[in-house]
Every structure is written in structure tokens, then in C-alpha cells.
Design an enzyme around this catalytic site. Structure first.
Site, mmCIF file in Angstrom:
data_model
loop_
_atom_site.group_PDB
_atom_site.id
_atom_site.type_symbol
_atom_site.label_atom_id
_atom_site.label_comp_id
_atom_site.label_asym_id
_atom_site.label_seq_id
_atom_site.Cartn_x
_atom_site.Cartn_y
_atom_site.Cartn_z
ATOM 1 N N TYR A 399 -86.633 38.030 5.066
ATOM 2 C CA TYR A 399 -86.654 38.415 6.472
ATOM 3 C C TYR A 399 -87.962 38.637 6.821
ATOM 4 O O TYR A 399 -88.428 38.737 6.165
ATOM 5 C CB TYR A 399 -86.217 39.684 6.615
ATOM 6 C CG TYR A 399 -85.585 40.485 7.529
ATOM 7 C CD1 TYR A 399 -85.424 39.853 8.670
ATOM 8 C CD2 TYR A 399 -84.940 41.556 7.816
ATOM 9 C CE1 TYR A 399 -85.424 40.495 9.794
ATOM 10 C CE2 TYR A 399 -84.775 42.200 8.566
ATOM 11 C CZ TYR A 399 -85.878 41.856 9.889
ATOM 12 O OH TYR A 399 -85.021 42.922 11.436
ATOM 13 N N CYS A 400 -88.112 37.511 8.202
ATOM 14 C CA CYS A 400 -89.457 38.302 8.904
ATOM 15 C C CYS A 400 -90.160 37.653 7.811
ATOM 16 O O CYS A 400 -90.370 36.305 7.051
ATOM 17 C CB CYS A 400 -89.646 39.841 8.860
ATOM 18 S SG CYS A 400 -90.617 39.601 10.257
ATOM 19 N N ILE A 401 -92.383 38.782 7.299
ATOM 20 C CA ILE A 401 -92.498 37.633 6.635
ATOM 21 C C ILE A 401 -91.755 37.747 5.317
ATOM 22 O O ILE A 401 -92.747 36.570 4.619
ATOM 23 C CB ILE A 401 -93.886 39.208 6.847
ATOM 24 C CG1 ILE A 401 -95.223 38.392 6.448
ATOM 25 C CG2 ILE A 401 -93.493 40.057 6.062
ATOM 26 C CD1 ILE A 401 -96.235 39.327 6.071
ATOM 27 N N GLY A 403 -89.539 35.767 4.524
ATOM 28 C CA GLY A 403 -89.370 34.162 4.512
ATOM 29 C C GLY A 403 -90.198 33.797 4.649
ATOM 30 O O GLY A 403 -90.326 32.527 3.318
ATOM 31 N N MET A 427 -84.475 34.555 7.937
ATOM 32 C CA MET A 427 -84.236 35.468 9.018
ATOM 33 C C MET A 427 -85.465 35.880 10.089
ATOM 34 O O MET A 427 -86.135 36.809 9.546
ATOM 35 C CB MET A 427 -83.096 36.938 8.780
ATOM 36 C CG MET A 427 -82.144 36.246 7.952
ATOM 37 S SD MET A 427 -80.868 38.439 7.177
ATOM 38 C CE MET A 427 -79.770 37.529 6.784
#
Length: 665
Positions: A399-401, A403, A427
Site C-alpha cells: 500500500y502506497c510507499i 508498494g 494499492m
């Protein structure tokens, strides 16, 4: 975000010494002397600034705004002698100094993280640009003046028609302009004085923001200028002043002034804490009413705790799921409350879920590198997950960083021929940092230098700096709305789980965060094959061969949806891209049964070469994208069998979820 001390140093480097009281009265524009004494002066600041631009500058004296002037003659008049004296004129600029004095006198400066030195710089830029383009400046000013007159006359005409019974009640918003929550009180629409004030403010705001859209500015400068002008515009809203906020005045009358006393107490409390209260922090706590999904901490190292969640049924898919949340926030955004917990939803669908809970680093961890995050995070966690479940492969989500770290890890594993990860989900995650949304304004070389200096002094980046940055991206919702609620209305901050999580930030280790900022936001090295080496292996995203599910959010101001789409072109595996509605958080935390929608492309759609082409072929789907993801993930998670035990002899349960790292402040 730069600290207050950094802001003061930047401004002091540009400004002249503070004037004496007598000098201040002589040099400040009309109304600004009173403005410098307290926050009530904000209302007159805009008018003062405009008057000074047109009246106190010798270049403008005698100019008739309504009579055409030959551009060459006016240019000579405005810019004559600029080479030898204009720098001194700017340095002594009374308006810019009055803004700084007013802000320094305003108690809100200690709780509102506006970088006022950058706001002043943006206003100076607009001024200089108007001086260099006098014909355009006069035309623009004349149009604004005409619009202001027309708006005022229309407001009073409508009021007269209502009083005479010839018109219906005023509509809540002007045609073509979205509803503005700052002006929701009925007086802003029914009272001609308030309506004229509101419309004048909105027209002037639009005019000022248009000044940043000139063709001769590069994209980075335009974005920086727009952002800081927007901060000025937001801070100048008449809704922020008691005597021009009808809702606050009404409440003061209804409570006999008790709301004002409560607001003063709220302000004093925030001043003592050095921050604006965005949420009632006493209303929530992980393990009490947040992060409630049952589970066990089955592994701990100096950087992570690994949580294994209890199954919700008698069978689970054979291949487990490992979740990598961002380390710039705490993991329980994915496990807020049962009604909106992604963890709960996944276990109910029959997945065995493991969650990484990142430690909140302190100064002793300043040497932790990005390689440590990869080694102690996804690599070590996946070893534990495979040992506990007996599964040779693990599905993974970032998720975000988280990812971004996942992409680097998958490329590193591909270089070594390691297939421990099966399907991967990304994500709202960036790999190509050529478009980074509104955060770009904070990622210039000077800003990163300042961040690195702060990290060198402390050994980490304070969570408040990151929180201030994200709050400023939505200043009306996350800052100024709370100023009105807490100080003018005298209300307690709201009790809202998402805002509590947003305020429960984490620090960043110096070495890892510095590496991350320079190799992503500044140099965009991740998309260049071989430019980055991690643990001796060159990183090439094209080597990633896993099936991938990627999610973007339609109104994401941190990871633009078309930037999240870029993963479809960067990796070698097959990618299913889905676009969620809403923003960076609400677009992801959107369980079934809500009001969200999402877009997918049918199997027969051609492969898109651009994000716009993908959107053209996409089909809108009602409901949460979680259902689509669960179906996709289930097809790649193997058959259902008896769930694995909680932990193993090699990794016995250490304590109940949510563990101890998430509780560290």
C-alpha cells in the site's frame, strides 16, 4: 514541511530589520497597522494588499485604470529604473512586511503549519509578473473590478427582490461553482452584506489563482506558485474571522459567549501542545476500539512485528497473503473498525492474512537503510510466513510507499531467481515518480536539503513534519475547518477514526528516508533499469513476472490515478488495473455496502498505451472494488484447506494483536 524556525530564517534572509512603531504606522498600508496586532486583521489584509499594489507604489500613481494606456509608455513608467532600485523597493515592501508582522503576531502561527515565507514569495512573484506585463495586468484588474461591482449590485438587487416578495430564497451556490462548506450558513446567501463579502472573496481568490497559470512558467514553478497562493487564499477566508462568520456569531449569542470562552481554552491548549487539534484523541486507541481483528504477533525484529490473523471460518486458501503497509503511517488504516476493516473482510473471504507492523523509529535507528527495510521487512516476513503455513509461495500486497518497497523487492528477487512471491497487489503506489501529485511542491532540492538537515540533527524525520505536509494539501478540510470548529465555535475536535489514524503518525529513519527521497522524487531512478543496486543486485522492474493487481484512486492528490496506472507499462507480468472512486485513503478503505464505485476494463478491451486510453475503454461498476480483488486473489490463492496454526514451534505467538510497535509514540 519546514519548521517554524526554518520559515523564520528564510524570511529574515529576505526582509529588512523590523521597523520601529513609528515607522510601522508610516509604512504599513491602510488597515495593516491594526492588522499586525491580531488575527482579526486578516479580513482587511486582502484589500490592503490590493490598495498597496495600486496606490503606494510610485509606479502606479496617476494611472487611470479605466483609460487605455500605450503598453510601451506604461512599461517605461512601471519598470523604469528597476535595475538599480527595484530590489530595494521589494526589500522595503510594506505589504510583505505587514503580512509577516501580522502572522508573527497571530497566535495561530504556532499551531497552523503554513510556510508564510513561501506565501510571501509567491505574492511577490505575482506582483513582479504584473509589473512586467502592464497591459495584461491592467486588463485583468479592470475585469476583476467590474466583476466585483456586478456581483455586489446583483447581491443587493436579489435582496431587494426578496424583500418585495418578487424572488425566491437565494440559492446556496453560484451557477457553475461547487458548494463550499465554508459558506454553508444561510446568511452567506440571504444577507446581501454577507453575500457580497463572500462573492468578493471568491472572485478575488479566483483572480489571484489565475495568476499562476501563465504560459511562461514551467510546470514545477507553476505548481509551487499555485500551491502557495492557494494557502494565502484559504487563510484569507472571511469565514475564519469571528465578526464575519455568521454561524460563529449566532452561536456566541445563543451560548451567551460561552462558545468564545471554550474556543479560547481550546486555543490555549493547542498553543501549549504546539499543534492544531484535528481529532479527539481520547476517543480512540489501537486495541481498544481500533485494530480489533483477532490475531497474534508471531515474529519481531528491530524494525517490524509480524501479525498473523485468526481465520474466520473452518477453511482458508492454501496460499497466504502478506500485507506491506506504508511505514510513514501505522498499519491499522487497514484494520480500523469491524465495519471498515480490510483485514476482517479478507479473513471472512477465506484468506490467511499476515500484516507487517512497522516500528516507530527513534534517534538510535538513524542508520537503518532502505536495504534494511527490504531485508527485515518483506524478505524476513515472507520467510516466517512460509515456515508457519508450509506454503512455498506467498501472495503479497503493498500500500502506497509499501508498494514502492514491494516493487524493488520483487525486482531484486527476480534478479536472484527467487520465486517466493506469487501474485502481487499494488494499492495507490508509485514506481514512476515523474508525476507525483500535489506533493511535488514539497520535493524541490531546497526542501529535501532542509529535511535532510533536520534528520541529521534529530536522527529521524519527525512525524509532525510529514503530517503537516499532507494536511496542507487539504488545508480547508484538515486545517481551517478545525480552526473554525475549535476556536470560533468553541466545539471539541471531532471523534473520527480516520482522523485519529491520520494524527497517529510515525517517524522516518534518516538514512532510509534520505535515500528514498533522492532516488524516487528527485531523480526517479527506479524506472531506469540497473540505475539502482540493492544488496548487490541491479533493479529492473521489467523483470517482475508475477500477475499483478493494481489500484488507483480517481481523486488521489498524492498518487495521481494515471501515475498509479504506469505500473502496467513498467513490469513484465500481466496487470489488472482498477480505478477506485474518491481519494488516497477513502478510495482504498471502501468496504462493500458503501457508496463507492470503480472502473474496470473488460477482457476484450485492447491493451491501452496511455492512461487516457485505458479510461476510455473502462466500464463503471457500482460498489466496492474489494469484491473484484477478492475474486482475482482467490483464483491465485489455491484451494481451501484447514487453516494453519497460529504461529509455529519456530515462531510461537509472542502476544496478542495489535502488538507493541503500533502503540509506540
Amino acid at each position: 514541511m519546514p519548521s517554524d524556525k526554518g520559515t523564520e530564517k528564510k524570511f529574515q534572509a529576505e526582509a529588512t530589520p523590523s521597523p520601529t512603531p513609528g515607522d510601522r504606522e508610516r509604512e504599513l498600508p491602510p488597515g495593516a497597522a491594526a492588522a499586525a496586532s491580531g488575527p482579526e486583521a486578516l479580513l482587511g489584509l486582502w484589500t490592503s494588499w490590493v490598495k498597496t499594489m495600486s496606490a503606494t507604489s510610485p509606479a502606479w500613481k496617476g494611472v487611470d485604470m479605466w483609460r487605455p494606456v500605450p503598453p510601451d509608455a506604461l512599461a517605461d513608467r512601471l519598470l523604469g529604473g528597476a535595475a538599480q532600485g527595484f530590489g530595494d523597493q521589494l526589500a522595503r515592501d510594506p505589504v510583505m512586511r505587514s503580512i509577516d508582522q501580522m502572522w508573527n503576531a497571530n497566535p495561530l502561527r504556532d499551531v497552523v503549519p503554513v510556510d508564510w515565507a513561501e506565501v510571501v514569495r509567491a505574492l511577490r512573484t505575482v506582483w513582479l509578473r504584473n509589473l512586467r506585463r502592464p497591459a495584461d495586468a491592467l486588463t485583468s484588474a479592470a475585469k476583476l473590478n467590474a466583476d466585483l461591482w456586478h456581483s455586489a449590485i446583483e447581491s443587493w438587487n436579489r435582496a431587494g427582490q426578496r424583500w418585495l416578495g418578487f424572488a425566491e430564497a437565494a440559492s446556496p451556490g453560484a451557477p457553475g461553482r461547487p458548494a463550499d462548506k465554508r459558506f454553508a450558513a444561510p446568511e452567506w446567501h440571504s444577507n446581501p452584506a454577507y453575500r457580497s463579502l463572500k462573492e468578493a472573496y471568491l472572485l478575488a481568490s479566483d483572480w489571484l489563482l489565475q495568476q499562476s497559470k501563465a504560459d511562461d512558467l514551467d510546470e514545477a514553478e507553476r505548481q509551487r506558485l499555485t500551491f502557495h497562493l492557494q494557502q494565502f487564499v484559504d487563510a484569507m477566508s472571511p469565514s475564519l474571522l469571528l465578526f464575519s462568520n455568521p454561524a460563529a456569531l449566532r452561536r456566541a449569542l445563543e451560548t451567551g459567549g460561552a462558545s468564545l470562552a471554550d474556543g479560547a481554552r481550546n486555543l490555549l491548549k493547542d498553543l501549549a501542545a504546539g499543534r492544531l487539534s484535528l481529532v479527539d484523541t481520547s476517543a480512540f486507541a489501537p486495541g481498544r476500539n481500533l485494530a480489533l481483528s483477532p490475531g497474534k504477533v508471531v515474529h519481531r525484529n528491530r524494525l517490524i512485528e509480524l501479525i498473523q490473523y485468526a481465520p474466520s471460518g473452518p477453511e482458508t486458501h492454501k496460499t497466504p497473503l502478506l500485507i506491506l503497509p506504508p511505514w510513514i503511517n501505522k498499519y491499522y488504516i487497514l484494520d480500523l473498525q469491524p465495519k471498515n476493516s480490510m483485514v476482517r473482510y479478507l479473513t471472512e473471504q477465506g484468506f490467511t492474512v499476515f500484516m507487517v507492523s512497522w516500528r516507530n523509529p527513534d534517534a538510535s535507528m538513524d542508520g537503518i537503510t532502505i536495504e534494511d527495510y527490504m531485508d527485515l521487512g518483506p524478505l524476513e516476513a515472507s520467510d516466517v510466513v512460509r515456515e508457519i503455513t508450509g506454503s512455498p509461495a506467498v501472495n503479497v500486497m503493498g500500500y502506497c510507499i509499501g508498494g514502492t518497497l514491494l516493487a524493488m523487492t520483487l525486482a531484486w528477487l527476480a534478479a536472484r531467481g527467487d520465486d517466493r512471491f506469487n501474485a502481487a497487489t499494488f494499492m495507490v503506489s508509485l514506481q514512476d515518480f515523474s508525476r507525483v501529485g500535489d506533493t511535488a511542491v514539497f520535493m524541490g532540492e531546497e526542501s529535501i536539503d532542509l529535511i535532510e538537515q533536520q534528520m541529521m540533527e534529530r536522527g529521524y524525520l519527525d512525524s509532525r513534519e510529514m503530517s503537516n505536509m499532507f494536511n496542507l494539501l487539504r488545508s480547508n478540510d484538515l486545517i481551517w475547518a478545525n480552526v473554525v470548529n475549535n476556536y470560533l465555535m468553541g466545539e471539541k475536535p471531532p471523534a473520527f477514526d480516520l482522523l485519529y489514524w491520520n494524527s497517529d503518525g510515525t517517524r522516518m529513519t534518516r538514512a532510509a528516508h534520505s535515500w528514498y527521497l533522492r532516488n524516487t522524487y528527485r531523480e526517479n531512478n527506479l524506472i531506469v533499469p540497473g540505475r539502482i543496486q540493492l544488496k548487490g543486485e541491479p533493479i529492473d522492474l521489467g523483470r517482475i513476472h508475477q500477475d499483478i493487481y493494481a489500484v488507483g484512486a480517481e481523486r488521489d492528490h498524492i498518487v495521481p490515478w494515471d501515475a498509479a496506472w504506469r505500473i502496467t507499462q513498467l513490469v513484465g507480468g500481466k496487470v489488472r488495473y482498477v480505478l477506485a472512486s474518491s481519494g488516497h485513503i477513502a478510495g482504498i478503505i471502501n468496504p462493500p455496502g458503501g457508496k463507492g464505485v470503480h472502473w474496470t476494463t473488460p477482457p476484450e478491451a485492447p491493451v491501452a498505451s496511455t492512461a487516457a486510453e485505458w479510461k476510455q475503454n473502462a466500464v463503471r461498476q457500482d460498489g466496492s472494488w474489494w469484491v473484484d480483488w477478492s475474486t482475482w486473489l482467490g483464483e491465485r490463492s489455491g484451494p481451501k484447506t484447514s487453516p494453519p496454526a497460529m504461529g509455529s514451534p519456530a515462531h510461537p505467538p509472542l502476544e496478542d494483536a495489535p502488538g507493541r510497535y503500533v502503540l509506540e509514540k
